[in-house]
Design an enzyme around this catalytic site. Structure first.
Site, PDB file in Angstrom:
ATOM      1  N   ASP A 119     -15.624   0.638  55.851  1.00 19.63           N
ATOM      2  CA  ASP A 119     -16.660   0.264  54.898  1.00 19.63           C
ATOM      3  C   ASP A 119     -17.867  -0.242  55.682  1.00 19.63           C
ATOM      4  O   ASP A 119     -17.783  -0.464  56.891  1.00 19.63           O
ATOM      5  CB  ASP A 119     -16.170  -0.762  53.867  1.00 19.63           C
ATOM      6  CG  ASP A 119     -15.431  -1.923  54.490  1.00 19.63           C
ATOM      7  OD1 ASP A 119     -15.408  -2.042  55.726  1.00 19.63           O
ATOM      8  OD2 ASP A 119     -14.872  -2.731  53.735  1.00 19.63           O
ATOM      9  N   TYR A 121     -20.941  -2.315  57.475  1.00 19.06           N
ATOM     10  CA  TYR A 121     -21.062  -3.636  58.080  1.00 19.06           C
ATOM     11  C   TYR A 121     -21.568  -4.625  57.022  1.00 19.06           C
ATOM     12  O   TYR A 121     -22.538  -4.334  56.312  1.00 19.06           O
ATOM     13  CB  TYR A 121     -22.049  -3.611  59.245  1.00 19.06           C
ATOM     14  CG  TYR A 121     -21.659  -2.733  60.408  1.00 19.06           C
ATOM     15  CD1 TYR A 121     -20.546  -3.038  61.193  1.00 19.06           C
ATOM     16  CD2 TYR A 121     -22.418  -1.612  60.745  1.00 19.06           C
ATOM     17  CE1 TYR A 121     -20.198  -2.248  62.271  1.00 19.06           C
ATOM     18  CE2 TYR A 121     -22.075  -0.809  61.825  1.00 19.06           C
ATOM     19  CZ  TYR A 121     -20.963  -1.123  62.587  1.00 19.06           C
ATOM     20  OH  TYR A 121     -20.618  -0.334  63.663  1.00 19.06           O
ATOM     21  N   PHE A 132     -20.193   3.426  61.369  1.00 19.11           N
ATOM     22  CA  PHE A 132     -20.348   2.881  62.722  1.00 19.11           C
ATOM     23  C   PHE A 132     -21.806   2.718  63.147  1.00 19.11           C
ATOM     24  O   PHE A 132     -22.099   1.991  64.097  1.00 19.11           O
ATOM     25  CB  PHE A 132     -19.595   3.723  63.767  1.00 19.11           C
ATOM     26  CG  PHE A 132     -18.108   3.750  63.565  1.00 19.11           C
ATOM     27  CD1 PHE A 132     -17.327   2.661  63.895  1.00 19.11           C
ATOM     28  CD2 PHE A 132     -17.496   4.860  63.000  1.00 19.11           C
ATOM     29  CE1 PHE A 132     -15.956   2.675  63.681  1.00 19.11           C
ATOM     30  CE2 PHE A 132     -16.123   4.886  62.782  1.00 19.11           C
ATOM     31  CZ  PHE A 132     -15.349   3.787  63.122  1.00 19.11           C
ATOM     32  N   HIS A 246      -8.406   2.116  66.736  1.00 16.73           N
ATOM     33  CA  HIS A 246      -9.772   1.838  66.270  1.00 16.73           C
ATOM     34  C   HIS A 246     -10.582   1.186  67.395  1.00 16.73           C
ATOM     35  O   HIS A 246     -10.025   0.453  68.225  1.00 16.73           O
ATOM     36  CB  HIS A 246      -9.710   0.902  65.057  1.00 16.73           C
ATOM     37  CG  HIS A 246     -10.984   0.798  64.292  1.00 16.73           C
ATOM     38  ND1 HIS A 246     -11.989  -0.075  64.641  1.00 16.73           N
ATOM     39  CD2 HIS A 246     -11.414   1.444  63.184  1.00 16.73           C
ATOM     40  CE1 HIS A 246     -12.984   0.047  63.784  1.00 16.73           C
ATOM     41  NE2 HIS A 246     -12.665   0.964  62.890  1.00 16.73           N
TER      42      HIS A 246
END
Length: 281
Positions: A119, A121, A132, A246
């Site tokens: 989701d 930031y 990202f 991740h």
């Protein structure tokens, strides 16, 4: 037009520029840094009222995506109306309404790489609609993105980028898609299980379902970082994947560093007859 089902939408041939005009949903202060721009508390309500037409005409969403995702229109309208109501009650929703669908501004058929995030930031000034990625004026970049840049250097020898805007990747057919497209400022994960997952599931299925005129599947590589991203594997119908831990600081040392995702993606693209991605920024 509302977020209903579209029949025969005009397929405008030109992909809207990610930095182009967003007349219908523009916010005051264009050209200022993300922290200097004034908030536009009516933007999500206008988005809900304008529907598919407003998104396409403003350049916020390519018409090929609007047509592919039109069956999700009624549910999407409900999600956006809830965002509008919360914003009107004082909540700060990220990213700003004009950037909500940034991942869908390029043509659907141009996608050749899917990089799946979770989701946006939750820090104001960071989220800009691509997984990202952050606004070009954001300093320092989030630590997950910093780890991505470290691996980019170790994998390909590229210099560390001076900004965190990944739009150049998107321009080459990299779909930087979050599973959830909005968040309340300061409250990570706050908009999960609201309907976004169903919408992005439809988007992933639309990418996988594309076919060339001869019936062959269009080239595609999926990049799945972390357990949440790996959960979409059943949707990919055997599409080549590059998977690892991740890039979060909590997990990057447990399999992300050293995974060489960028060179692996390019190898898989070339095997499918597609051009490799120029990952430099």
């Amino acid at each position: 037009m509302s977020f209903g089902t579209i029949e025969g939408m005009d397929q405008r041939s030109t992909a809207p520029s990610p930095t182009g005009s967003q007349e219908a949903f523009d916010f005051p202060g264009e050209g200022l840094s993300t922290e200097e721009r004034p908030r536009d508390p009516g933007a999500f309500r206008r988005l809900a009222d304008e529907g598919w037409d407003g998104l396409v005409e403003s350049g916020a969403l390519h018409p090929s995506w609007a047509e592919a995702l039109s069956p999700e229109g009624p549910a999407l309208g409900s999600v956006i109306r809830r965002l509008a109501t919360e914003e009107e009650s004082g909540a700060r929703i990220l990213p700003p309404a004009p950037a909500l669908f940034t991942a869908f501004r390029r043509p659907l058929d141009d996608v050749k790489v899917l990089i799946l995030g979770q989701d946006p930031y939750p820090t104001p000034g960071h989220a800009m609609g691509l997984s990202f990625s952050v606004a070009p004026d954001c300093r320092p970049v989030p630590r997950s993105l910093g780890n991505i840049f470290r691996e980019l250097h170790d994998d390909l020898g590229l210099p560390t980028p001076v900004h965190g805007d990944l739009s150049r990747w998107a321009d080459q057919g990299v779909l930087l898609l979050n599973r959830v497209l909005s968040v309340e400022a300061g409250n990570a994960g706050s908009h999960r299980r609201r309907g976004w997952e169903e919408f992005t599931t439809a988007a992933i299925r639309a990418v996988v379902a594309r076919r060339a005129p001869d019936g062959k599947r269009l080239p595609l590589v999926a990049v799945l970082w972390g357990r949440d991203a790996a959960g979409v594997t059943p949707l990919l119908d055997g599409c080549p994947t590059v998977s690892s831990a991740h890039p979060s600081p909590l997990s990057a040392s447990r399999g992300f560093f050293g995974s060489r995702p960028f060179s692996k993606v390019n190898e898989l693209l070339v095997e499918q007859g597609a051009e490799p991605v120029d990952w430099s920024l």
